[in-house]
Design a protein around this motif. Structure first.
Motif, PDB file in Angstrom:
ATOM      1  N   MET A   1      -0.663 -16.329 -10.456  1.00 50.33           N
ATOM      2  CA  MET A   1      -0.625 -14.825 -11.153  1.00 50.33           C
ATOM      3  C   MET A   1       0.209 -13.966  -9.945  1.00 50.33           C
ATOM      4  O   MET A   1       0.062 -14.020  -8.621  1.00 50.33           O
ATOM      5  N   ILE A   2       1.187 -13.487 -10.610  1.00 48.92           N
ATOM      6  CA  ILE A   2       2.254 -12.713  -9.661  1.00 48.92           C
ATOM      7  C   ILE A   2       1.952 -11.002 -10.177  1.00 48.92           C
ATOM      8  O   ILE A   2       1.679 -10.570 -11.129  1.00 48.92           O
ATOM      9  N   SER A   3       1.710 -10.409  -8.937  1.00 50.61           N
ATOM     10  CA  SER A   3       1.087  -9.036  -9.171  1.00 50.61           C
ATOM     11  C   SER A   3       2.500  -8.215  -8.409  1.00 50.61           C
ATOM     12  O   SER A   3       2.753  -8.504  -7.377  1.00 50.61           O
ATOM     13  N   VAL A   4       2.834  -6.991  -9.197  1.00 49.25           N
ATOM     14  CA  VAL A   4       4.143  -6.348  -8.671  1.00 49.25           C
ATOM     15  C   VAL A   4       3.432  -4.893  -8.479  1.00 49.25           C
ATOM     16  O   VAL A   4       3.270  -4.352  -9.572  1.00 49.25           O
ATOM     17  N   GLU A   5       3.648  -4.751  -7.292  1.00 49.38           N
ATOM     18  CA  GLU A   5       3.498  -2.986  -7.174  1.00 49.38           C
ATOM     19  C   GLU A   5       4.743  -2.269  -7.507  1.00 49.38           C
ATOM     20  O   GLU A   5       5.539  -2.566  -6.289  1.00 49.38           O
ATOM     21  N   VAL A   6       5.064  -1.489  -8.287  1.00 53.46           N
ATOM     22  CA  VAL A   6       6.139  -0.922  -8.576  1.00 53.46           C
ATOM     23  C   VAL A   6       6.094   0.844  -8.012  1.00 53.46           C
ATOM     24  O   VAL A   6       5.014   1.450  -8.265  1.00 53.46           O
ATOM     25  N   PHE A   7       6.999   1.072  -7.248  1.00 47.22           N
ATOM     26  CA  PHE A   7       7.174   2.443  -6.625  1.00 47.22           C
ATOM     27  C   PHE A   7       8.524   2.829  -7.194  1.00 47.22           C
ATOM     28  O   PHE A   7       9.477   2.030  -7.446  1.00 47.22           O
ATOM     29  N   SER A   8       8.875   4.297  -7.412  1.00 49.01           N
ATOM     30  CA  SER A   8       9.940   4.670  -7.884  1.00 49.01           C
ATOM     31  C   SER A   8      10.371   6.089  -7.300  1.00 49.01           C
ATOM     32  O   SER A   8       9.465   6.890  -6.975  1.00 49.01           O
ATOM     33  N   GLU A   9      11.689   5.925  -6.755  1.00 47.73           N
ATOM     34  CA  GLU A   9      12.183   7.395  -5.917  1.00 47.73           C
ATOM     35  C   GLU A   9      13.102   7.978  -6.685  1.00 47.73           C
ATOM     36  O   GLU A   9      13.646   8.960  -6.288  1.00 47.73           O
ATOM     37  N   GLU A  10      13.291   7.431  -7.838  1.00 46.86           N
ATOM     38  CA  GLU A  10      14.434   7.795  -8.647  1.00 46.86           C
ATOM     39  C   GLU A  10      14.247   8.283 -10.132  1.00 46.86           C
ATOM     40  O   GLU A  10      13.605   7.208 -10.784  1.00 46.86           O
ATOM     41  N   LYS A  11      14.180   9.622 -10.429  1.00 47.79           N
ATOM     42  CA  LYS A  11      13.759  10.090 -11.600  1.00 47.79           C
ATOM     43  C   LYS A  11      14.261   9.359 -13.005  1.00 47.79           C
ATOM     44  O   LYS A  11      13.448   9.148 -14.032  1.00 47.79           O
ATOM     45  N   ALA A  12      15.365   8.935 -12.742  1.00 45.49           N
ATOM     46  CA  ALA A  12      16.283   8.368 -14.078  1.00 45.49           C
ATOM     47  C   ALA A  12      15.620   7.087 -14.620  1.00 45.49           C
ATOM     48  O   ALA A  12      15.609   6.783 -15.739  1.00 45.49           O
ATOM     49  N   TRP A  13      14.882   6.343 -13.407  1.00 48.05           N
ATOM     50  CA  TRP A  13      14.501   5.162 -14.188  1.00 48.05           C
ATOM     51  C   TRP A  13      13.360   5.354 -15.262  1.00 48.05           C
ATOM     52  O   TRP A  13      13.295   4.639 -16.043  1.00 48.05           O
TER      53      TRP A  13
END
Length: 153
Positions: A1-13
């Protein structure tokens, strides 16, 4: 199983991907079996960024003073997948994904999926420096993409 920890520093996403963690979890869920790593816990981090940030990282780590679509930082050159393995970090630039700006949301998501798969293969040790490596990586990328797209669309 793959776990992706997602972070965002760009509001447009957030305008294009409302539930980012779920989006990337779905992509991984539809990988071909050999890339899902059943009975193992594979973890990676993903930063959803922009051209300004990715250009800085590209300059610092690759000595290329320009933005790019994705950067992958594998934890090591030779990945040994064990029961629990952290494979590395990826950064994707929103500005690259949003070209052309006139593209619809479906095309945007398909481009993100393709780019994510490309970066994922880099984390597993694939590269495209030599022509034979490029062909091998492209072939794997296409197999994974077809598997994912056939189930997501």
């Amino acid at each position: 199983m793959i776990s992706v920890e997602v972070f965002s520093e760009e509001k447009a996403w957030s305008k294009k991907l409302r539930k980012k963690e779920i989006f990337f979890k779905e992509i991984c869920k539809f990988f071909p079996r050999k890339y899902r790593f059943p009975n193992k816990k594979i973890t990676l981090t993903l930063l959803l960024s922009n051209n300004r940030c990715i250009k800085k990282l590209n300059k610092n780590f690759r000595n290329k003073n320009k933005p790019t679509d994705i950067l992958s930082f594998p934890l090591s050159k030779k990945i040994l997948i064990s029961k629990k393995t952290y494979i590395g970090d990826m950064i994707i630039s929103y500005n690259f994904m949003d070209k052309p700006r006139s593209q619809n949301i479906k095309n945007f998501k398909e481009k993100v999926i393709q780019t994510f798969i490309h970066g994922f293969l880099h984390l597993l040790g694939f590269d495209h420096i030599k022509d034979k490596d490029y062909k091998r990586m492209l072939s794997e990328e296409e197999k994974i993409y077809k598997s994912v797209i056939s189930k997501i669309n």
